[in-house]
Design a protein around this motif. Structure first.
Motif, PDB file in Angstrom:
ATOM      1  N   GLY A   1      37.491 -42.464  58.585  1.00  0.00           N
ATOM      2  CA  GLY A   1      36.554 -43.453  58.051  1.00  0.00           C
ATOM      3  C   GLY A   1      36.059 -44.374  59.149  1.00  0.00           C
ATOM      4  O   GLY A   1      35.820 -43.959  60.290  1.00  0.00           O
ATOM      5  N   PHE A   2      35.931 -45.633  58.795  1.00  0.00           N
ATOM      6  CA  PHE A   2      35.440 -46.667  59.714  1.00  0.00           C
ATOM      7  C   PHE A   2      36.247 -46.675  61.016  1.00  0.00           C
ATOM      8  O   PHE A   2      35.703 -46.573  62.124  1.00  0.00           O
ATOM      9  CB  PHE A   2      35.537 -47.996  58.958  1.00  0.00           C
ATOM     10  N   MET A   3      37.569 -46.777  60.917  1.00  0.00           N
ATOM     11  CA  MET A   3      38.388 -46.862  62.126  1.00  0.00           C
ATOM     12  C   MET A   3      38.531 -45.520  62.816  1.00  0.00           C
ATOM     13  O   MET A   3      38.714 -45.465  64.032  1.00  0.00           O
ATOM     14  CB  MET A   3      39.773 -47.435  61.806  1.00  0.00           C
TER      15      MET A   3
ATOM     16  N   ASP B   1      41.330 -35.571  57.318  1.00  0.00           N
ATOM     17  CA  ASP B   1      40.995 -36.522  56.246  1.00  0.00           C
ATOM     18  C   ASP B   1      41.302 -35.826  54.930  1.00  0.00           C
ATOM     19  O   ASP B   1      41.053 -34.619  54.792  1.00  0.00           O
ATOM     20  CB  ASP B   1      39.524 -36.950  56.307  1.00  0.00           C
ATOM     21  N   ILE B   2      41.829 -36.590  53.967  1.00  0.00           N
ATOM     22  CA  ILE B   2      42.166 -35.948  52.685  1.00  0.00           C
ATOM     23  C   ILE B   2      40.927 -35.486  51.933  1.00  0.00           C
ATOM     24  O   ILE B   2      41.027 -34.640  51.055  1.00  0.00           O
ATOM     25  CB  ILE B   2      42.998 -36.846  51.717  1.00  0.00           C
TER      26      ILE B   2
ATOM     27  N   CYS C   1      44.647 -43.780  61.268  1.00  0.00           N
ATOM     28  CA  CYS C   1      43.500 -44.595  60.813  1.00  0.00           C
ATOM     29  C   CYS C   1      43.320 -44.479  59.300  1.00  0.00           C
ATOM     30  O   CYS C   1      42.204 -44.552  58.791  1.00  0.00           O
ATOM     31  CB  CYS C   1      42.222 -44.152  61.512  1.00  0.00           C
ATOM     32  N   THR C   2      44.408 -44.291  58.601  1.00  0.00           N
ATOM     33  CA  THR C   2      44.369 -44.186  57.136  1.00  0.00           C
ATOM     34  C   THR C   2      44.490 -45.587  56.532  1.00  0.00           C
ATOM     35  O   THR C   2      44.858 -46.539  57.225  1.00  0.00           O
ATOM     36  CB  THR C   2      45.570 -43.374  56.627  1.00  0.00           C
ATOM     37  N   PRO C   3      44.262 -45.709  55.214  1.00  0.00           N
ATOM     38  CA  PRO C   3      44.642 -46.957  54.549  1.00  0.00           C
ATOM     39  C   PRO C   3      46.125 -47.276  54.803  1.00  0.00           C
ATOM     40  O   PRO C   3      46.935 -46.382  55.109  1.00  0.00           O
ATOM     41  CB  PRO C   3      44.351 -46.658  53.078  1.00  0.00           C
ATOM     42  N   ASN C   4      46.478 -48.534  54.608  1.00  0.00           N
ATOM     43  CA  ASN C   4      47.757 -49.062  55.099  1.00  0.00           C
ATOM     44  C   ASN C   4      49.011 -48.381  54.549  1.00  0.00           C
ATOM     45  O   ASN C   4      50.021 -48.261  55.241  1.00  0.00           O
ATOM     46  CB  ASN C   4      47.835 -50.563  54.806  1.00  0.00           C
TER      47      ASN C   4
ATOM     48  N   HIS D   1      50.457 -45.516  56.643  1.00  0.00           N
ATOM     49  CA  HIS D   1      50.778 -45.686  58.076  1.00  0.00           C
ATOM     50  C   HIS D   1      52.223 -45.293  58.400  1.00  0.00           C
ATOM     51  O   HIS D   1      52.475 -44.613  59.390  1.00  0.00           O
ATOM     52  CB  HIS D   1      50.585 -47.147  58.507  1.00  0.00           C
TER      53      HIS D   1
ATOM     54  N   GLU E   1      46.648 -48.124  63.314  1.00  0.00           N
ATOM     55  CA  GLU E   1      45.804 -49.270  62.957  1.00  0.00           C
ATOM     56  C   GLU E   1      46.641 -50.385  62.332  1.00  0.00           C
ATOM     57  O   GLU E   1      47.778 -50.191  61.936  1.00  0.00           O
ATOM     58  CB  GLU E   1      44.672 -48.820  62.018  1.00  0.00           C
ATOM     59  N   LYS E   2      46.032 -51.543  62.255  1.00  0.00           N
ATOM     60  CA  LYS E   2      46.688 -52.719  61.674  1.00  0.00           C
ATOM     61  C   LYS E   2      46.230 -52.871  60.233  1.00  0.00           C
ATOM     62  O   LYS E   2      45.162 -52.350  59.907  1.00  0.00           O
ATOM     63  CB  LYS E   2      46.399 -53.984  62.475  1.00  0.00           C
TER      64      LYS E   2
ATOM     65  N   GLN F   1      43.196 -55.261  68.507  1.00  0.00           N
ATOM     66  CA  GLN F   1      42.363 -55.218  69.713  1.00  0.00           C
ATOM     67  C   GLN F   1      41.811 -56.566  70.154  1.00  0.00           C
ATOM     68  O   GLN F   1      41.419 -56.723  71.310  1.00  0.00           O
ATOM     69  CB  GLN F   1      41.199 -54.226  69.532  1.00  0.00           C
TER      70      GLN F   1
ATOM     71  N   TRP G   1      40.078 -49.434  48.266  1.00  0.00           N
ATOM     72  CA  TRP G   1      41.537 -49.537  48.443  1.00  0.00           C
ATOM     73  C   TRP G   1      41.940 -50.915  48.962  1.00  0.00           C
ATOM     74  O   TRP G   1      43.057 -51.364  48.743  1.00  0.00           O
ATOM     75  CB  TRP G   1      42.063 -48.426  49.357  1.00  0.00           C
ATOM     76  N   ARG G   2      41.013 -51.606  49.620  1.00  0.00           N
ATOM     77  CA  ARG G   2      41.332 -52.919  50.192  1.00  0.00           C
ATOM     78  C   ARG G   2      41.654 -53.981  49.139  1.00  0.00           C
ATOM     79  O   ARG G   2      42.159 -55.041  49.469  1.00  0.00           O
ATOM     80  CB  ARG G   2      40.157 -53.407  51.055  1.00  0.00           C
TER      81      ARG G   2
ATOM     82  N   TYR H   1      31.965 -54.383  70.172  1.00  0.00           N
ATOM     83  CA  TYR H   1      33.133 -53.776  69.543  1.00  0.00           C
ATOM     84  C   TYR H   1      33.460 -52.402  70.157  1.00  0.00           C
ATOM     85  O   TYR H   1      34.625 -52.053  70.329  1.00  0.00           O
ATOM     86  CB  TYR H   1      32.857 -53.649  68.038  1.00  0.00           C
TER      87      TYR H   1
END
Ligand SMILES: NC(=O)c1ccc[n+]([C@@H]2O[C@H](COP(=O)([O-])OP(=O)(O)OC[C@H]3O[C@@H](n4cnc5c(N)ncnc54)[C@H](O)[C@@H]3O)[C@@H](O)[C@H]2O)c1
Length: 391
Positions: free
Chosen positions: A12-14, A43-44, A80-83, A86, A103-104, A135, A178-179, A339
């Protein structure tokens, strides 16, 4: 030159940001510490996996991350998946002897964060490198702020005032990605963006010791998003879409005490119309002050107490070739970085750490400490009391 085969999970984005980082890194940093090779992307969602293989130049795509972990040819894994995914992916990758950049926030729960930091320590004994993608401490202006602090130019730090303000979720019709779901994200604004400024604050001023704060959820339900991919609010589903509850925070405000004796405040929201990526850090010391705003990321404002009374005030330093990695990005001051360059700098730090066998500054234990600060904020918001950050 040594090659490192990359397996990237979550396109995705990240996922895009990591690819931009890997592929631009050798263009700036030459000779590169090693050459990343875009081997496998996972990616799923099968269409995303395949499309991103073609778009980002990977040799293969897959929909099950175990294929990357089990592939002996993969050296490096980008998570780089949702949290909530991780921990499982990172721990499996480290156990399989892969270097990991995750990722964070480090994880969706404190328990997962702890397990990841422990797995990272164990893997480090075998020379495996792992890193959390915080970053913003690598923005050249933030690096310069650190230099001023370490040199004693602003004296003893008294106050640290940080914000991370965005607007992308202020519209109640933006989708329930998901956020906004605790079981996937772990937290809302706190884990998503406050975590970044907690990292900068601790990087510049040392460990946070105690917090007291508030957390608010203003928009308690949102339209369900189709497709499961977060498009950062660019998908509008109309008024008739089914709505489901939001169970994470929109806004957090907390006071902090540092171990050093400094005090400060952190505010974060994703509902601030007019603020986009408004990361600000202002530090007041006994000998001067520093101010940084990511929306003007090539600038650092500095003010020194010892300047004559009639000249004292903030002046702006534009970062360029004289600053952190500025000699390899663009060699004329004012050309500026953004960025994309920042993610290339991050990948350089990661690949250099692998090449040199030295853990980077944002190792997973840093991410785990940030989670402990977040946990203390959560407990304080519930109790209304000051809460000590677990050591
Ligand atoms: N460092 C930063 O500045 C920054 C910025 C944004 C996001 N992030 C972090 O990056 C991570 C990803 O966020 P994003 O914005 O890219 O999300 P996103 O929703 O844009 O992308 C996530 C992708 O992962 C895929 N996915 C989900 N579960 C998966 C699994 N088990 N295996 C494989 N693929 C899976 C999804 O289909 C999606 O394509 C999060 O942890 C987020 O907090 C960091």
């Amino acid at each position: 030159m040594k090659k490192l085969n990359v397996g990237l999970v979550g396109a995705g984005f990240m996922g895009k940001a990591h690819v931009v980082g890997y592929s631009n890194m050798p263009k700036f940093f030459w000779p590169a510490p090693a050459m990343p090779v875009m081997k496998t992307i996972c990616d799923i969602v099968p269409e995303i996996a395949e499309e991103s293989r073609e778009r980002f130049g990977f040799e293969k795509s897959c929909t099950d991350w175990h294929e990357i972990i089990n592939d002996p040819e993969i050296d490096v894994v980008s998570v780089c998946t949702p949290n909530n995914a991780h921990a499982e992916i990172t721990i499996a990758a480290l156990k399989a002897g892969k270097h990991v950049i995750c990722e964070k926030p480090i994880a969706a729960t404190l328990e997962d964060a702890k397990a990841m930091a422990e797995a990272a320590e164990e893997a480090a004994q075998k020379g495996i490198i792992s890193m959390n993608a915080y970053q913003y401490r690598r923005v050249p202006a933030v690096d310069l702020a650190k230099k001023f602090i370490d040199e004693g130019s602003i004296g003893k730090i008294l106050n640290v005032r940080c914000t991370y303000l965005q607007s992308w979720s202020a519209d109640p019709s933006s989708p329930l990605s998901w956020r906004f779901q605790k079981d996937i994200a772990g937290a809302g604004t706190l884990g998503d963006i406050a975590s970044h400024v907690i990292d900068i604050a601790q990087y510049l001023a040392g460990d946070i010791d105690e917090v007291t704060g508030m957390m608010k959820t203003y928009i308690t339900e949102r339209p369900v998003q189709e497709g499961g991919v977060d498009l950062l609010g660019t998908v509008k589903l109309g008024d008739n879409a089914e709505k489901k509850p939001v169970d994470v925070d929109d806004e957090d405000s907390f006071l902090v005490k540092f171990k050093s004796g400094a005090v400060g405040s952190i505010e974060a929201t994703r509902n601030a119309w007019g603020r986009n990526n408004f990361i600000t850090v202002e530090l007041h010391g006994t000998l001067g002050s520093l101010y940084f705003n990511y929306e003007r990321l090539n600038e650092l404002q500095v003010c020194f107490a010892n300047d004559p009374d009639d000249r004292r005030g903030f002046k702006t330093i534009y970062t360029g070739p004289a600053h952190f990695h500025g000699d390899v990005t663009w060699n004329i001051p004012g050309m500026n970085i953004g960025y994309g360059e920042l993610k290339a700098i991050e990948m350089y730090e990661f690949i250099k750490a692998i090449a040199e066998g030295k853990q980077p500054s944002t190792k997973l234990s840093v991410g785990y400490r940030i989670e402990r600060v977040c946990d203390a904020v959560r407990k304080s918001a519930e109790s209304g009391c000051w809460v000590k950050v677990e050591d």
